[in-house]
Design an enzyme around this catalytic site. Structure first.
Site, PDB file in Angstrom:
ATOM      1  N   VAL A   7       7.832 -27.543 -41.656  1.00 21.28           N
ATOM      2  CA  VAL A   7       8.424 -27.528 -42.994  1.00 21.28           C
ATOM      3  C   VAL A   7       7.438 -28.139 -43.973  1.00 21.28           C
ATOM      4  O   VAL A   7       7.206 -29.357 -43.971  1.00 21.28           O
ATOM      5  CB  VAL A   7       9.754 -28.303 -43.027  1.00 21.28           C
ATOM      6  CG1 VAL A   7      10.407 -28.184 -44.411  1.00 21.28           C
ATOM      7  CG2 VAL A   7      10.693 -27.814 -41.937  1.00 21.28           C
ATOM      8  N   GLY A   8       6.849 -27.303 -44.811  1.00 23.29           N
ATOM      9  CA  GLY A   8       5.948 -27.771 -45.845  1.00 23.29           C
ATOM     10  C   GLY A   8       6.622 -27.783 -47.195  1.00 23.29           C
ATOM     11  O   GLY A   8       7.779 -27.374 -47.342  1.00 23.29           O
ATOM     12  N   ASN A   9       5.918 -28.231 -48.209  1.00 22.39           N
ATOM     13  CA  ASN A   9       6.504 -28.290 -49.549  1.00 22.39           C
ATOM     14  C   ASN A   9       6.753 -26.911 -50.135  1.00 22.39           C
ATOM     15  O   ASN A   9       7.646 -26.745 -50.963  1.00 22.39           O
ATOM     16  CB  ASN A   9       5.581 -29.079 -50.482  1.00 22.39           C
ATOM     17  CG  ASN A   9       5.575 -30.558 -50.174  1.00 22.39           C
ATOM     18  OD1 ASN A   9       6.615 -31.202 -50.211  1.00 22.39           O
ATOM     19  ND2 ASN A   9       4.411 -31.107 -49.846  1.00 22.39           N
ATOM     20  N   VAL A  12       8.309 -22.810 -45.021  1.00 18.39           N
ATOM     21  CA  VAL A  12       8.611 -23.207 -43.650  1.00 18.39           C
ATOM     22  C   VAL A  12       8.026 -22.135 -42.739  1.00 18.39           C
ATOM     23  O   VAL A  12       8.317 -20.941 -42.911  1.00 18.39           O
ATOM     24  CB  VAL A  12      10.119 -23.318 -43.388  1.00 18.39           C
ATOM     25  CG1 VAL A  12      10.378 -23.808 -41.954  1.00 18.39           C
ATOM     26  CG2 VAL A  12      10.786 -24.239 -44.392  1.00 18.39           C
ATOM     27  N   ASP A 115       2.394 -33.081 -41.190  1.00 19.70           N
ATOM     28  CA  ASP A 115       1.477 -31.945 -41.199  1.00 19.70           C
ATOM     29  C   ASP A 115       0.042 -32.403 -40.970  1.00 19.70           C
ATOM     30  O   ASP A 115      -0.720 -31.773 -40.214  1.00 19.70           O
ATOM     31  CB  ASP A 115       1.594 -31.166 -42.513  1.00 19.70           C
ATOM     32  CG  ASP A 115       1.411 -32.038 -43.753  1.00 19.70           C
ATOM     33  OD1 ASP A 115       1.550 -33.273 -43.674  1.00 19.70           O
ATOM     34  OD2 ASP A 115       1.122 -31.470 -44.830  1.00 19.70           O
ATOM     35  N   ARG A 116      -0.325 -33.520 -41.564  1.00 19.33           N
ATOM     36  CA  ARG A 116      -1.682 -34.048 -41.395  1.00 19.33           C
ATOM     37  C   ARG A 116      -1.894 -34.523 -39.961  1.00 19.33           C
ATOM     38  O   ARG A 116      -2.952 -34.280 -39.363  1.00 19.33           O
ATOM     39  CB  ARG A 116      -1.924 -35.178 -42.388  1.00 19.33           C
ATOM     40  CG  ARG A 116      -1.685 -34.772 -43.842  1.00 19.33           C
ATOM     41  CD  ARG A 116      -1.769 -35.940 -44.795  1.00 19.33           C
ATOM     42  NE  ARG A 116      -3.152 -36.394 -44.944  1.00 19.33           N
ATOM     43  CZ  ARG A 116      -3.485 -37.491 -45.624  1.00 19.33           C
ATOM     44  NH1 ARG A 116      -2.549 -38.253 -46.149  1.00 19.33           N
ATOM     45  NH2 ARG A 116      -4.755 -37.829 -45.738  1.00 19.33           N
ATOM     46  N   ASP A 135      -7.098 -29.122 -44.995  1.00 15.25           N
ATOM     47  CA  ASP A 135      -5.872 -28.322 -45.004  1.00 15.25           C
ATOM     48  C   ASP A 135      -5.568 -27.916 -46.444  1.00 15.25           C
ATOM     49  O   ASP A 135      -5.298 -28.759 -47.298  1.00 15.25           O
ATOM     50  CB  ASP A 135      -4.718 -29.136 -44.419  1.00 15.25           C
ATOM     51  CG  ASP A 135      -3.433 -28.321 -44.301  1.00 15.25           C
ATOM     52  OD1 ASP A 135      -3.421 -27.133 -44.682  1.00 15.25           O
ATOM     53  OD2 ASP A 135      -2.430 -28.876 -43.820  1.00 15.25           O
ATOM     54  N   THR A 138      -0.152 -27.056 -50.728  1.00 15.30           N
ATOM     55  CA  THR A 138       0.238 -27.481 -52.074  1.00 15.30           C
ATOM     56  C   THR A 138      -0.746 -28.533 -52.581  1.00 15.30           C
ATOM     57  O   THR A 138      -1.163 -28.521 -53.741  1.00 15.30           O
ATOM     58  CB  THR A 138       1.664 -28.040 -52.061  1.00 15.30           C
ATOM     59  OG1 THR A 138       2.543 -27.064 -51.470  1.00 15.30           O
ATOM     60  CG2 THR A 138       2.131 -28.347 -53.467  1.00 15.30           C
TER      61      THR A 138
END
Length: 262
Positions: A7-9, A12, A115-116, A135, A138
């Protein structure tokens, strides 16, 4: 099979992994949906179960679910999806059995985003040695990882689309343009749109190259540069700083973490 969700900003990403018979995994399918914290577990299920059906996979074949999230409001709905429709309590990256199993050598280890951390885990597993992981999302994140897999710190810059949005949003006459590679390597534009594209694109390339050069100088040893994220391919032909472009690094990190947690 393993179902993983990142789930990213902005989006997903769901991915389906199956054992490769060699102790690893193969990616069976990969899907993307816009991030919306209001999306319920039932809404996820309607969308996801149809895609699984197209792939010829029944829900009973899913035996493990793991997710990572930088949007806390989405966590509950993903848990509902896993428990209600698959009968599985999901693993959450960075917590419990799925806790990070590498050293985080920074002032505030708890502030490292999932995520990182997944990029760090996957890059070390796949490429080894000293690494710089970039990466493109956003935000654009630069991470340094030593040969032991220890996270040593990094930097965060606005993503290229955020930079463009700020440029257009804070000016009265500049038009909105689409991000793409300019037609030439010239940095002298002949019209406003070209000048904007040149400034944003080549300015971003110069920023990346400058940060990577400074990071390598601080590391003091040869370091491989791994690029990931949706926009990594956009810059691949514009610079020679990337040693690897690995679009699936983050989601594969979830599969690696799930294996470690089994």
């Amino acid at each position: 099979m393993l179902l993983a969700a990142d789930v990213g900003n902005t989006n997903v990403v769901f991915a389906l992994f199956e054992p490769d018979g060699k102790g690893g995994f193969d990616t069976r399918a990969r899907w993307r949906i816009a991030t919306d914290p209001r999306r319920t577990g039932d809404e996820y299920a309607v969308w996801l179960l149809q895609l699984l059906g197209i792939e010829g996979v029944s829900r009973d074949e899913i035996t493990q679910i793991i997710y990572a999230s930088v949007v806390p409001r989405a966590d509950h709905n993903l848990t509902v999806l896993a428990q209600k429709y698959f009968g599985i309590t999901p693993l959450k990256a960075g917590e419990g059995k799925a806790a990070w199993q590498f050293e985080i050598d920074v002032d505030q280890p708890s502030s490292l985003g999932a995520d990182r951390a997944l990029n760090i885990l996957a890059a070390h597993k796949k490429y080894g040695g000293d690494l710089i992981v970039i990466d493109f999302g956003t935000a654009t994140k630069f991470e340094t990882v030593d040969y032991n897999g220890t996270y040593k710190g990094g930097s965060i810059a606005p993503g290229i689309n955020l930079s463009l949005d700020a440029l257009v949003g804070k000016t009265a006459k500049l038009p909105r343009i689409a991000i793409r590679a300019p037609d030439s390597k010239s940095v002298i534009g002949r019209n406003t749109e070209d000048q904007m594209l040149i400034g944003v694109f080549w300015g971003y390339v110069a920023m990346m190259e400058g940060i990577v050069e400074r990071m390598k100088s601080e590391i003091g040893r040869p370091a491989k540069v791994v690029a990931t994220g949706g926009l990594a391919i956009l810059f691949n032909d514009a610079t020679d700083i990337f040693d690897e472009v690995d679009a699936d690094l983050t989601i594969e990190g979830l599969a690696i973490l799930a294996q470690q947690s089994a």
